[in-house]
Structures are given as structure tokens and as C-alpha cells.
Design a protein around this motif. Structure first.
Motif, mmCIF file in Angstrom:
data_model
loop_
_atom_site.group_PDB
_atom_site.id
_atom_site.type_symbol
_atom_site.label_atom_id
_atom_site.label_comp_id
_atom_site.label_asym_id
_atom_site.label_seq_id
_atom_site.Cartn_x
_atom_site.Cartn_y
_atom_site.Cartn_z
ATOM 1 N N LEU A 220 0.830 -1.204 0.000
ATOM 2 C CA LEU A 220 0.000 0.000 0.000
ATOM 3 C C LEU A 220 0.863 1.253 0.000
ATOM 4 O O LEU A 220 0.511 2.259 -0.634
ATOM 5 C CB LEU A 220 -0.930 -0.010 1.215
ATOM 6 C CG LEU A 220 -2.018 -1.093 1.227
ATOM 7 C CD1 LEU A 220 -2.818 -1.022 2.522
ATOM 8 C CD2 LEU A 220 -2.936 -0.950 0.029
ATOM 9 N N THR A 221 1.991 1.210 0.707
ATOM 10 C CA THR A 221 2.921 2.342 0.691
ATOM 11 C C THR A 221 3.435 2.595 -0.717
ATOM 12 O O THR A 221 3.558 3.747 -1.148
ATOM 13 C CB THR A 221 4.095 2.076 1.643
ATOM 14 O OG1 THR A 221 3.603 1.904 2.972
ATOM 15 C CG2 THR A 221 5.085 3.230 1.626
ATOM 16 N N ALA A 222 3.739 1.524 -1.448
ATOM 17 C CA ALA A 222 4.192 1.673 -2.836
ATOM 18 C C ALA A 222 3.133 2.356 -3.691
ATOM 19 O O ALA A 222 3.440 3.249 -4.493
ATOM 20 C CB ALA A 222 4.541 0.299 -3.405
ATOM 21 N N VAL A 223 1.882 1.959 -3.509
ATOM 22 C CA VAL A 223 0.797 2.562 -4.294
ATOM 23 C C VAL A 223 0.621 4.037 -3.934
ATOM 24 O O VAL A 223 0.455 4.892 -4.811
ATOM 25 C CB VAL A 223 -0.508 1.786 -4.067
ATOM 26 C CG1 VAL A 223 -1.662 2.457 -4.807
ATOM 27 C CG2 VAL A 223 -0.365 0.341 -4.548
ATOM 28 N N VAL A 224 0.683 4.363 -2.637
ATOM 29 C CA VAL A 224 0.503 5.752 -2.209
ATOM 30 C C VAL A 224 1.651 6.625 -2.718
ATOM 31 O O VAL A 224 1.433 7.772 -3.130
ATOM 32 C CB VAL A 224 0.396 5.821 -0.674
ATOM 33 C CG1 VAL A 224 0.367 7.268 -0.207
ATOM 34 C CG2 VAL A 224 -0.858 5.110 -0.204
ATOM 35 N N ILE A 288 -0.849 20.905 0.548
ATOM 36 C CA ILE A 288 -1.644 20.240 1.582
ATOM 37 C C ILE A 288 -1.881 18.776 1.215
ATOM 38 O O ILE A 288 -1.783 17.878 2.071
ATOM 39 C CB ILE A 288 -2.977 20.977 1.773
ATOM 40 C CG1 ILE A 288 -2.724 22.371 2.360
ATOM 41 C CG2 ILE A 288 -3.915 20.189 2.678
ATOM 42 C CD1 ILE A 288 -3.961 23.247 2.434
ATOM 43 N N MET A 289 -2.163 18.517 -0.058
ATOM 44 C CA MET A 289 -2.372 17.142 -0.475
ATOM 45 C C MET A 289 -1.078 16.331 -0.386
ATOM 46 O O MET A 289 -1.105 15.137 -0.051
ATOM 47 C CB MET A 289 -2.924 17.097 -1.896
ATOM 48 C CG MET A 289 -4.360 17.563 -2.017
ATOM 49 S SD MET A 289 -5.463 16.730 -0.841
ATOM 50 C CE MET A 289 -5.128 15.009 -1.211
ATOM 51 N N ILE A 294 1.941 12.116 2.630
ATOM 52 C CA ILE A 294 3.037 11.770 3.540
ATOM 53 C C ILE A 294 2.497 11.203 4.851
ATOM 54 O O ILE A 294 3.016 10.202 5.374
ATOM 55 C CB ILE A 294 3.911 13.008 3.803
ATOM 56 C CG1 ILE A 294 4.646 13.416 2.517
ATOM 57 C CG2 ILE A 294 4.925 12.735 4.916
ATOM 58 C CD1 ILE A 294 5.373 14.737 2.626
ATOM 59 N N LEU A 295 1.456 11.816 5.387
ATOM 60 C CA LEU A 295 0.858 11.309 6.621
ATOM 61 C C LEU A 295 0.287 9.910 6.417
ATOM 62 O O LEU A 295 0.392 9.042 7.305
ATOM 63 C CB LEU A 295 -0.239 12.264 7.102
ATOM 64 C CG LEU A 295 0.231 13.633 7.614
ATOM 65 C CD1 LEU A 295 -0.972 14.510 7.958
ATOM 66 C CD2 LEU A 295 1.137 13.476 8.827
#
Length: 306
Positions: A220-224, A288-289, A294-295
Motif C-alpha cells: 500500500l505504501t508503494a501505491v501511495v 496540503i495534499m 506523507i501522513l
């Protein structure tokens, strides 16, 4: 005769030199960290001040700015600053490109780490690295000369559309997703595989029910991360998406994103004018996005450590 230095003195001198080198290294690393933090804070403060000018100084209504559908800042009677088409355009191409890149990237990672022989990764890894090194303008130019005419002739519409933008972006973020997903699958301990095989599971059952759930936060980190790159991409999307200021109603309609509107109009405005300030406000939305992505990545990383 040369003076013989006792071993104890040599050891003390060696320790002193080592400590001096360690202190210098810490100072250099500390200075680099301070520079990075200061640059991030300075960019955030500067963009925040410039982005808020349109609401504080020029009297633009924040709600109308975010939800308005008409963008006509040059109207002398009543300028309209409706950024909703660009916000939706940015989110549309980002999520749609992720829908294409995520299964392809994760599937490629699974193939390289779990299925292909050693030579398979040796062939695919350089191909992925080559895709990373291609400039975005090349992707945009290929999309403009190949993809847009193909969609116009075989799918419909003018060719300049959300569909073109999502395809170009999906190819651009595919190496990012594949590389991180490959590292995620490779970092899994072998005892997971061995334990699954020992219980009688097949290779596909092991991949589907053991390895993918174990690596899911990293995947999921890779996708984000791929989505964060897609959200901020400007040049390649600008060349194929059409850059209209109206709401798209289908994948074949032309659209625009926050980045394309900023790059197209910033050079044609006067610094400090209302039109210039609202472009800075669009940049603030992008910032902001980026923080939101990052969050989200930090949240997924914390889940991985649990």
C-alpha cells in the motif's frame, strides 16, 4: 634512531583521532538535517503566505473557491475563481492511474520475487530502472503523438482526455510501484514461505494467503507513493489531458489538473495580482495534499512495524 611510541600512546592517539572524526561527522550530518528542515519550513511558510493572500487580501470566498465550477479570473465585471474542476481532475487522473499501475506493479513484483527464475529479475529490473530514468516530457510527447491519435481514431472523442492522462500517468508511476513492491516482497522472511509449504499449501496459495497479507502495508505504501507522484505531475499530463476549464463528465472528456493550470497561467499573470494569488492558492492545495500523502505513508509504515 626513530623514537618508539609506546602502544598505549598510539592507542590513545588513535582513539582521539577517531573521536574527532566522529564529532566532525555528527556536525556535518546535523548541519545537513538543519538545512533540510529549514528548507521545508521555509517553503511551507512562503507558500502558505502566498496561498492565503487571495482569501485575506483579495476577498475570495474559500467555499466558493473550492466548490465553484467556473474559472474566469479575467472577467473585469465579476472574476470567478472556481477550482473544483481542477481539484477533481487531479484526483481523477491520480486514482485512475493508480488503479492501472497498482495491479501491474504488484503483479510484476510477485513475478520477479516468487515465480521467475533468477534471470527473470535480471532482465526486468533494468527495464524498470530504464522507465524511471525517462524524462516526463518524453512520456508526454509519446502520449501526444501516439496515444492521443489512437484514442481519437479507435475509442472516440478528441483524444485529449482523462483517459489519455491516466494512461500516461500509470506508465510513469509503474516503476515506483514495482520497485517498492519488489523490495517489500523480497524482505519477507523465508520461514513464511517454508511454513506455508510445510502445511501443504501450493505456491499460489502461499502468495495469496501468506505473502501478500504479510507485505500488504508495504504494498500500500508503494501505491501511495506512486499516487503522490501522479498528483504532482504537470508536464506529461498537460500535453495529453486537454487543459479545459470545465467539469469532465466521462473518461473521454478533456479536463485539467491543478498543476496544468498553474504551469499554463502563472507566466501570464502579474506578481501580486488577484489572478496570480489564486494560482498560489492552487499551489497551496497541492502542498496540503502532499502532506496528506506523507501522513498516509507514515500511518502505513507504523502499521508495518506493529
Amino acid at each position: 634512531m626513530e623514537k618508539v611510541i609506546p602502544a598505549k600512546d598510539r592507542l590513545l592517539k588513535s582513539q582521539k583521532n577517531w573521536m574527532n572524526g566522529e564529532v566532525r561527522g555528527k556536525i556535518i550530518v546535523f548541519i545537513c538535517a538543519i538545512i533540510m528542515i529549514s528548507a521545508t519550513i521555509a517553503i511551507t511558510i512562503f507558500l502558505g503566505q502566498k496561498g492565503l493572500q487571495s482569501f485575506i487580501k483579495d476577498g475570495v470566498n474559500l467555499f466558493d473557491f473550492v466548490t465553484g465550477k467556473i474559472w474566469n479570473p479575467t472577467d473585469p465585471a465579476k472574476p470567478l475563481y472556481g477550482a473544483l474542476p481542477f481539484i477533481l481532475g487531479s484526483f481523477a487522473v491520480t486514482f485512475l492511474s493508480a488503479l492501472i499501475a497498482a495491479p501491474l506493479g504488484i503483479g510484476g513484483a510477485i513475478f520477479m520475487t516468487e515465480i521467475a527464475p533468477s534471470w527473470g529479475r535480471k532482465i526486468l529490473q533494468p527495464v524498470i530502472e530504464l522507465l524511471v530514468g525517462i524524462p516526463s516530457v518524453v512520456y508526454g510527447f509519446i502520449g501526444l503523438t501516439v496515444l492521443v491519435p489512437f484514442i481519437r481514431g479507435h475509442v472516440g472523442g478528441l483524444g485529449f482526455s482523462l483517459l489519455s492522462g491516466m494512461i500516461v500517468l500509470s506508465i510513469m508511476i509503474l516503476p515506483t510501484v514495482t520497485t517498492i513492491a519488489t523490495d517489500a516482497m523480497s524482505s519477507l522472511p523465508n520461514n513464511l514461505r517454508e511454513g506455508s509449504y510445510a502445511l501443504g499449501a501450493t505456491r499460489w496459495q502461499t502468495i495469496r494467503k501468506v505473502l501478500i497479507p504479510a507485505a500488504l502495508p508495504n504494498l500500500l505504501t508503494a501505491v501511495v507513493l506512486g499516487m503522490s507522484r501522479a498528483f504532482g505531475e504537470a508536464l506529461a499530463v498537460q500535453m495529453v489531458i486537454g487543459n479545459v476549464k470545465t467539469m469532465p463528465h466521462s473518461l473521454l472528456d478533456a479536463s485539467a489538473t491543478l498543476t496544468t493550470i498553474i504551469t499554463l497561467n502563472m507566466g501570464n499573470t502579474t506578481f501580486g495580482s488577484p489572478e496570480n494569488n489564486v494560482l498560489w492558492s492552487l499551489g497551496l492545495i497541492l502542498l496540503i495534499m502532499s502532506f496528506a500523502f506523507i501522513l498516509l505513508i507514515r500511518y502505513l509504515s507504523s502499521r508495518r512495524k506493529i
